[in-house]
Design a protein around this motif. Structure first.
Motif, PDB file in Angstrom:
ATOM      1  N   PRO A  56       0.840  -1.203   0.000  1.00 54.85           N
ATOM      2  CA  PRO A  56       0.000   0.000   0.000  1.00 54.85           C
ATOM      3  C   PRO A  56       0.875   1.253   0.000  1.00 54.85           C
ATOM      4  N   GLY A  57       0.466   2.261  -0.757  1.00 55.30           N
ATOM      5  CA  GLY A  57       1.226   3.505  -0.798  1.00 55.30           C
ATOM      6  C   GLY A  57       0.911   4.301  -2.044  1.00 55.30           C
ATOM      7  N   ARG A  58       1.758   5.310  -2.274  1.00 55.78           N
ATOM      8  CA  ARG A  58       1.566   6.220  -3.398  1.00 55.78           C
ATOM      9  C   ARG A  58       2.328   5.723  -4.618  1.00 55.78           C
ATOM     10  N   LEU A  59       1.670   5.723  -5.750  1.00 58.70           N
ATOM     11  CA  LEU A  59       2.283   5.292  -7.005  1.00 58.70           C
ATOM     12  C   LEU A  59       3.319   6.321  -7.445  1.00 58.70           C
ATOM     13  N   LEU A  60       4.520   5.843  -7.729  1.00 59.89           N
ATOM     14  CA  LEU A  60       5.577   6.716  -8.233  1.00 59.89           C
ATOM     15  C   LEU A  60       5.732   6.598  -9.741  1.00 59.89           C
ATOM     16  N   SER A  61       5.772   5.353 -10.244  1.00 62.10           N
ATOM     17  CA  SER A  61       5.918   5.159 -11.684  1.00 62.10           C
ATOM     18  C   SER A  61       5.536   3.738 -12.073  1.00 62.10           C
ATOM     19  N   VAL A  62       5.306   3.574 -13.369  1.00 66.55           N
ATOM     20  CA  VAL A  62       5.030   2.256 -13.940  1.00 66.55           C
ATOM     21  C   VAL A  62       5.850   2.136 -15.214  1.00 66.55           C
ATOM     22  N   GLN A  63       6.577   1.050 -15.338  1.00 72.08           N
ATOM     23  CA  GLN A  63       7.346   0.777 -16.555  1.00 72.08           C
ATOM     24  C   GLN A  63       6.879  -0.539 -17.137  1.00 72.08           C
ATOM     25  N   ARG A  64       6.714  -0.561 -18.440  1.00 74.33           N
ATOM     26  CA  ARG A  64       6.265  -1.771 -19.128  1.00 74.33           C
ATOM     27  C   ARG A  64       7.462  -2.404 -19.808  1.00 74.33           C
ATOM     28  N   THR A  65       7.687  -3.697 -19.550  1.00 71.93           N
ATOM     29  CA  THR A  65       8.684  -4.458 -20.297  1.00 71.93           C
ATOM     30  C   THR A  65       7.928  -5.412 -21.204  1.00 71.93           C
ATOM     31  N   THR A  66       8.628  -6.293 -21.882  1.00 74.96           N
ATOM     32  CA  THR A  66       7.949  -7.197 -22.816  1.00 74.96           C
ATOM     33  C   THR A  66       7.026  -8.184 -22.117  1.00 74.96           C
ATOM     34  N   GLU A  67       7.377  -8.589 -20.895  1.00 75.81           N
ATOM     35  CA  GLU A  67       6.577  -9.611 -20.217  1.00 75.81           C
ATOM     36  C   GLU A  67       6.051  -9.183 -18.853  1.00 75.81           C
ATOM     37  N   SER A  68       6.327  -7.945 -18.441  1.00 76.50           N
ATOM     38  CA  SER A  68       5.913  -7.560 -17.095  1.00 76.50           C
ATOM     39  C   SER A  68       5.735  -6.058 -16.960  1.00 76.50           C
ATOM     40  N   TYR A  69       5.169  -5.674 -15.829  1.00 74.79           N
ATOM     41  CA  TYR A  69       5.094  -4.278 -15.410  1.00 74.79           C
ATOM     42  C   TYR A  69       5.978  -4.129 -14.175  1.00 74.79           C
ATOM     43  N   ARG A  70       6.741  -3.044 -14.105  1.00 77.08           N
ATOM     44  CA  ARG A  70       7.513  -2.709 -12.906  1.00 77.08           C
ATOM     45  C   ARG A  70       6.832  -1.506 -12.287  1.00 77.08           C
ATOM     46  N   VAL A  71       6.249  -1.702 -11.112  1.00 77.49           N
ATOM     47  CA  VAL A  71       5.479  -0.657 -10.453  1.00 77.49           C
ATOM     48  C   VAL A  71       6.260  -0.173  -9.231  1.00 77.49           C
ATOM     49  N   LYS A  72       6.579   1.129  -9.204  1.00 72.61           N
ATOM     50  CA  LYS A  72       7.286   1.716  -8.058  1.00 72.61           C
ATOM     51  C   LYS A  72       6.268   2.395  -7.161  1.00 72.61           C
ATOM     52  N   ILE A  73       6.326   2.041  -5.877  1.00 68.21           N
ATOM     53  CA  ILE A  73       5.377   2.562  -4.892  1.00 68.21           C
ATOM     54  C   ILE A  73       6.150   3.118  -3.700  1.00 68.21           C
ATOM     55  N   LEU A  74       5.736   4.293  -3.241  1.00 66.14           N
ATOM     56  CA  LEU A  74       6.271   4.876  -2.021  1.00 66.14           C
ATOM     57  C   LEU A  74       5.344   4.447  -0.883  1.00 66.14           C
ATOM     58  N   SER A  75       5.871   3.620   0.025  1.00 61.97           N
ATOM     59  CA  SER A  75       5.035   3.099   1.114  1.00 61.97           C
ATOM     60  C   SER A  75       4.738   4.199   2.125  1.00 61.97           C
ATOM     61  N   HIS A  76       3.801   3.934   3.017  1.00 63.36           N
ATOM     62  CA  HIS A  76       3.424   4.883   4.060  1.00 63.36           C
ATOM     63  C   HIS A  76       4.577   5.121   5.040  1.00 63.36           C
ATOM     64  N   LYS A  77       5.527   4.208   5.075  1.00 59.36           N
ATOM     65  CA  LYS A  77       6.698   4.358   5.947  1.00 59.36           C
ATOM     66  C   LYS A  77       7.826   5.143   5.281  1.00 59.36           C
ATOM     67  N   GLY A  78       7.641   5.513   4.017  1.00 66.52           N
ATOM     68  CA  GLY A  78       8.630   6.310   3.312  1.00 66.52           C
ATOM     69  C   GLY A  78       9.644   5.526   2.512  1.00 66.52           C
ATOM     70  N   THR A  79       9.466   4.230   2.365  1.00 64.57           N
ATOM     71  CA  THR A  79      10.405   3.427   1.568  1.00 64.57           C
ATOM     72  C   THR A  79       9.837   3.176   0.175  1.00 64.57           C
TER      73      THR A  79
END
Length: 96
Positions: A56-79
């Protein structure tokens, strides 16, 4: 002269032929539908929702590769967490 039995026989033959053709059409349509489902992929929004269920957290970015999505999330704890989602199945591949 056409008899009653002849007419009934013709109707039975026509009905059996048309149901066989319908069954063949339905089977072909089912095979096509199954094959297209195997090629279907989840959307970017679905990948984000799956990732946010795991982190759970704030969405930072989404990157699409050929077989997957890489989703970066900033958690509520700041990581920052990177969640990798399989683009076909929607399964979580990795969480970093």
């Amino acid at each position: 002269m056409i008899t009653y039995r002849y007419c009934v026989l013709m109707l039975v033959l026509i009905a059996s032929f048309s149901s066989g053709a319908t069954t063949a059409f339905a089977q072909k349509n089912l095979r096509y539908h199954h094959a297209s489902n195997q090629l279907a992929e989840i959307s970017q929004q679905q990948a984000v929702a799956i990732a946010q269920q795991h982190v759970p957290g704030r969405l930072l970015s989404v990157q699409r590769t050929t077989e997957s999505y890489r989703v970066k999330i900033l958690s509520h704890k700041g990581t920052v967490h990177v969640v990798t989602i399989d683009s076909r199945s929607g399964a979580v591949i990795a969480t970093h």
